[in-house]
Design an enzyme around this catalytic site. Structure first.
Site, short mmCIF file in Angstrom:
data_model
loop_
_atom_site.label_atom_id
_atom_site.label_comp_id
_atom_site.label_asym_id
_atom_site.label_seq_id
_atom_site.Cartn_x
_atom_site.Cartn_y
_atom_site.Cartn_z
N LYS A 177 -0.60 15.41 8.05
CA LYS A 177 -0.35 15.72 6.63
C LYS A 177 -1.11 14.71 5.77
O LYS A 177 -0.76 13.54 5.71
CB LYS A 177 1.14 15.63 6.29
CG LYS A 177 1.42 16.11 4.87
CD LYS A 177 2.55 15.35 4.20
CE LYS A 177 2.15 14.36 3.16
NZ LYS A 177 1.37 14.80 2.03
N GLU A 252 1.41 1.45 8.61
CA GLU A 252 0.45 0.60 7.87
C GLU A 252 0.85 0.71 6.41
O GLU A 252 0.61 1.73 5.77
CB GLU A 252 -0.98 1.12 8.07
CG GLU A 252 -1.50 1.02 9.49
CD GLU A 252 -1.75 -0.41 9.92
OE1 GLU A 252 -1.83 -1.30 9.06
OE2 GLU A 252 -1.83 -0.65 11.14
N CYS A 286 -5.29 -1.40 0.21
CA CYS A 286 -4.11 -2.15 0.68
C CYS A 286 -4.41 -3.61 0.95
O CYS A 286 -3.54 -4.46 0.85
CB CYS A 286 -3.54 -1.47 1.92
SG CYS A 286 -4.76 -1.30 3.22
N GLU A 385 2.36 -5.11 -5.74
CA GLU A 385 1.02 -4.58 -5.51
C GLU A 385 0.56 -3.87 -6.81
O GLU A 385 1.21 -2.92 -7.25
CB GLU A 385 1.15 -3.56 -4.38
CG GLU A 385 -0.09 -3.24 -3.66
CD GLU A 385 0.19 -2.28 -2.49
OE1 GLU A 385 1.22 -1.58 -2.48
OE2 GLU A 385 -0.66 -2.23 -1.59
P1 NAP Z 1 2.75 6.91 -0.59
O1 NAP Z 1 3.28 7.36 -1.89
O2 NAP Z 1 3.66 6.22 0.34
O3 NAP Z 1 2.13 8.20 0.10
C1 NAP Z 1 1.46 8.17 1.34
C2 NAP Z 1 1.62 9.50 2.03
O4 NAP Z 1 3.01 9.69 2.33
C3 NAP Z 1 1.21 10.70 1.16
O5 NAP Z 1 0.62 11.66 2.01
C4 NAP Z 1 2.56 11.18 0.61
O6 NAP Z 1 2.55 12.52 0.21
C5 NAP Z 1 3.43 10.96 1.82
N1 NAP Z 1 4.86 10.90 1.53
C6 NAP Z 1 5.50 10.49 0.41
N2 NAP Z 1 6.84 10.63 0.56
C7 NAP Z 1 7.06 11.16 1.78
C8 NAP Z 1 8.21 11.53 2.51
N3 NAP Z 1 9.45 11.39 2.02
N4 NAP Z 1 8.05 12.02 3.76
C9 NAP Z 1 6.83 12.17 4.28
N5 NAP Z 1 5.69 11.84 3.64
C10 NAP Z 1 5.80 11.33 2.40
O7 NAP Z 1 1.49 5.94 -0.78
P2 NAP Z 1 0.20 6.17 -1.66
O8 NAP Z 1 0.52 5.81 -3.06
O9 NAP Z 1 -0.39 7.50 -1.39
O10 NAP Z 1 -0.80 5.10 -1.01
C11 NAP Z 1 -0.88 3.81 -1.46
C12 NAP Z 1 -0.09 2.87 -0.57
O11 NAP Z 1 -0.62 2.92 0.74
C13 NAP Z 1 -0.21 1.42 -1.02
O12 NAP Z 1 1.03 0.78 -0.92
C14 NAP Z 1 -1.20 0.84 0.00
O13 NAP Z 1 -1.10 -0.55 0.15
C15 NAP Z 1 -0.83 1.60 1.22
N6 NAP Z 1 -1.94 1.57 2.20
C16 NAP Z 1 -1.80 0.80 3.30
C17 NAP Z 1 -2.84 0.72 4.23
C18 NAP Z 1 -2.72 -0.14 5.46
O14 NAP Z 1 -3.56 0.00 6.34
N7 NAP Z 1 -1.73 -1.00 5.57
C19 NAP Z 1 -4.01 1.46 4.02
C20 NAP Z 1 -4.11 2.24 2.88
C21 NAP Z 1 -3.05 2.30 1.97
P3 NAP Z 1 2.89 12.90 -1.32
O15 NAP Z 1 1.91 12.16 -2.16
O16 NAP Z 1 2.75 14.37 -1.35
O17 NAP Z 1 4.28 12.45 -1.65
#
Ligand code: NAP
Length: 483
Positions: A177, A252, A286, A385
């Site tokens: 997904k 991650e 990130c 962040e």
């Molecule tokens: P996010 O809101 O957590 O969303 C990530 C993914 O999870 C999206 O596909 C989102 O879909 C999905 N998601 C949200 N709620 C969910 C649920 N209840 N069940 C299943 N899936 C769900 O994060 P983001 O804003 O897209 O990404 C930014 C974050 O990612 C930052 O905190 C960044 O630091 C972190 N990141 C970490 C790394 C690493 O390697 N550590 C790398 C890249 C990014 P929807 O948008 O449709 O809700």
């Protein structure tokens, strides 16, 4: 970039579902806010079908030799590299980052396919010397099973291959997904795998309702591992819900990276790499620097060069030549940057560069590269962040004290130090509570090394042979023999 008004985005058991007549979601170009296309808005039913297909396919895929699986991954790597320019353009159009960065990401994403194509035949087991004469003890690595993979929008290509390449190499099957902002890069990757000869059901793609898709993965016993990249909040939710079936997890999550510039640093190198770390992908990375600590003896020279160069970064549509800062992904991202800035300024911070939205020709969410001085430890920007182009700079005088400050966070993904002294590089690296430390380097993410955080930045590693271990179970076979 011209695309069809609707793009098929659900791929199950080797077939693309027709989006016509189905509920859809619009994908926007964040630079222009114009719609690019519509993709399917799937949910529980599609996810259940995808898990069922992945479960069936697991029997044959896991039974193939590593070499057989690697042939498909090698082919996919080749196809992805051949098409890198077009894929980069798609990535920029849906995500906003400058085209050069986007093409670089696609090539980096292809590297994961290559690395794990090579690793597929190297999942070695063990033969343990027994303390009992009539026994032989074996350890056999075996694929975990069906994997549920959920990815974010900030690296829409590499975050996918970093998960699915090791999963496929290990013999697992996948239900993916992607983020709703960036489904097009995911669709392209799946098409590449299809073209490379991936058998039906091995990789399945479902776009749509995150909660419905995620919960279906969590509730289904056949999904043995959840691999997720995204926010710490969602990571915690997946961790809690995975407990019901005791699923394996690889997470991650977010970060709050400090950059420490010591008095023996090469200032020009430190300035240019600090800028690259903070403003690459518009600070939506990130591992990007969230806070900078500069030794007080060099702060004048460092700040002057940093401010001058930050002010020169060209803002605009990432597709345009020479643009270094594209748009932020959406309105909420822009509001978060503004909130951190307002909080800092109202608590005494000084804006030395930028400090406002960018009023360009486009409608997108543009923000000026911004540098702040006079920042204090209690400000939001020093603790949360930001995920945007805001760079707070503080000075320090004592090595131990700055290490303590750098470590004073619940996050533990990446930290960076600039020093020309080897002993200091080693000593400080060992004391930083982070999964990744960059020494005179801010680009640690490569296919061959283990990437991952500690504390609330996650569990597990992606990349390197360590990344393969996440997708393998070590089966222990104890054999009684006639001795
Ligand atoms: P996010 O809101 O957590 O969303 C990530 C993914 O999870 C999206 O596909 C989102 O879909 C999905 N998601 C949200 N709620 C969910 C649920 N209840 N069940 C299943 N899936 C769900 O994060 P983001 O804003 O897209 O990404 C930014 C974050 O990612 C930052 O905190 C960044 O630091 C972190 N990141 C970490 C790394 C690493 O390697 N550590 C790398 C890249 C990014 P929807 O948008 O449709 O809700």
């Amino acid at each position: 970039m011209k695309l069809k008004s609707k793009t098929n985005s659900i791929f199950i058991d080797g077939k693309w579902h027709d989006t016509e007549g189905q509920k859809t979601d619009i994908v926007y170009n964040p630079a222009t806010l114009e719609p690019i296309t519509e993709v399917a808005y799937g949910g529980k039913t599609e996810t259940e079908e995808a898990i069922a297909a992945a479960t069936r396919a697991f029997k044959t895929w896991s039974g193939m030799t590593g070499r057989e699986r690697s042939r498909i991954l090698y082919k996919a790597h080749e196809l992805m590299l051949e098409d890198a320019d077009r894929l980069g353009e798609i990535l920029t159009t849906e995500q906003g980052k400058p085209l050069k960065e986007a093409v670089g990401e696609v090539k980096g994403a292809a590297n994961f396919l290559l690395w794990y194509a090579e690793e597929a035949s190297r999942t070695y087991g063990e033969w343990i010397p027994s303390s009992i004469k009539s026994k032989r003890l074996l350890v056999i690595p075996q694929p975990v099973g069906v994997v549920g993979a959920i990815t974010p929008w900030n690296f829409p290509s590499s975050m996918i291959t970093r998960k699915i390449a090791p999963a496929l190499a290990a013999g697992c099957t996948v239900v993916l997904k992607p983020a709703p902002e960036t489904p097009l890069s995911a669709i392209e990757i799946v098409k590449i795998l299809e073209k490379a000869g991936m058998p039906n059901g091995v990789v399945n793609l479902v776009t749509g309702d995150a909660e419905a898709i995620g919960n279906t993965m969590l509730e289904n016993k056949a999904v043995r591992l959840m691999t997720f990249t995204g926010s710490t909040a969602v990571g915690k939710y997946l961790m809690r819900e995975s407990a019901n079936h005791v699923k394996k997890l690889s997470l991650e999550l977010g970060g709050h990276a400090p950059i420490v510039v010591f008095d023996d640093a090469d200032i020009d190198k430190a300035v240019s790499l600090a800028l690259a770390s903070k403003f690459r992908n518009n600070g939506q990375t990130c591992i990007c620097a969230n806070r900078v600590y500069v030794h007080e003896s060099i702060k004048g020279a460092f700040n002057e060069k940093l401010t001058e160069k930050a002010g020169q970064l060209k803002i605009g549509d990432g597709i345009e030549e020479g643009v270094k800062l594209g748009p932020l992904i959406n309105r909420q991202a822009m509001e978060k940057v503004q909130k951190h800035l307002d909080d800092a300024v109202s608590n005494g911070a000084e804006v030395v560069c930028g400090g406002d939205k960018w009023q360009g020709r486009m409608n997108g969410y543009f923000y000026q590269p911004t540098v702040l001085s006079n920042v204090t430890d209690d400000m939001l920007v020093m603790n949360e962040e930001t995920f945007g182009p805001l760079m707070p700079v503080q000075s320090f005088s004592d090595e131990d004290a700055v290490i303590e400050k750098a470590n004073d966070t619940d996050y533990g993904l990446a930290a960076y130090i600039f020093t020309e002294t080897t002993s200091r590089a080693v000593r400080v690296s060992e004391k930083l509570d982070y999964g990744i430390v960059g020494v005179n380097d801010v680009f640690p993410a490569v296919a061959e090394a283990p990437f991952g955080g500690i504390k609330q930045s996650g569990v597990g590693k992606e990349g390197g042979y360590h990344g393969m271990d996440e997708f393998l179970e070590m089966k222990y076979v104890s054999m009684g023999i006639d001795s």
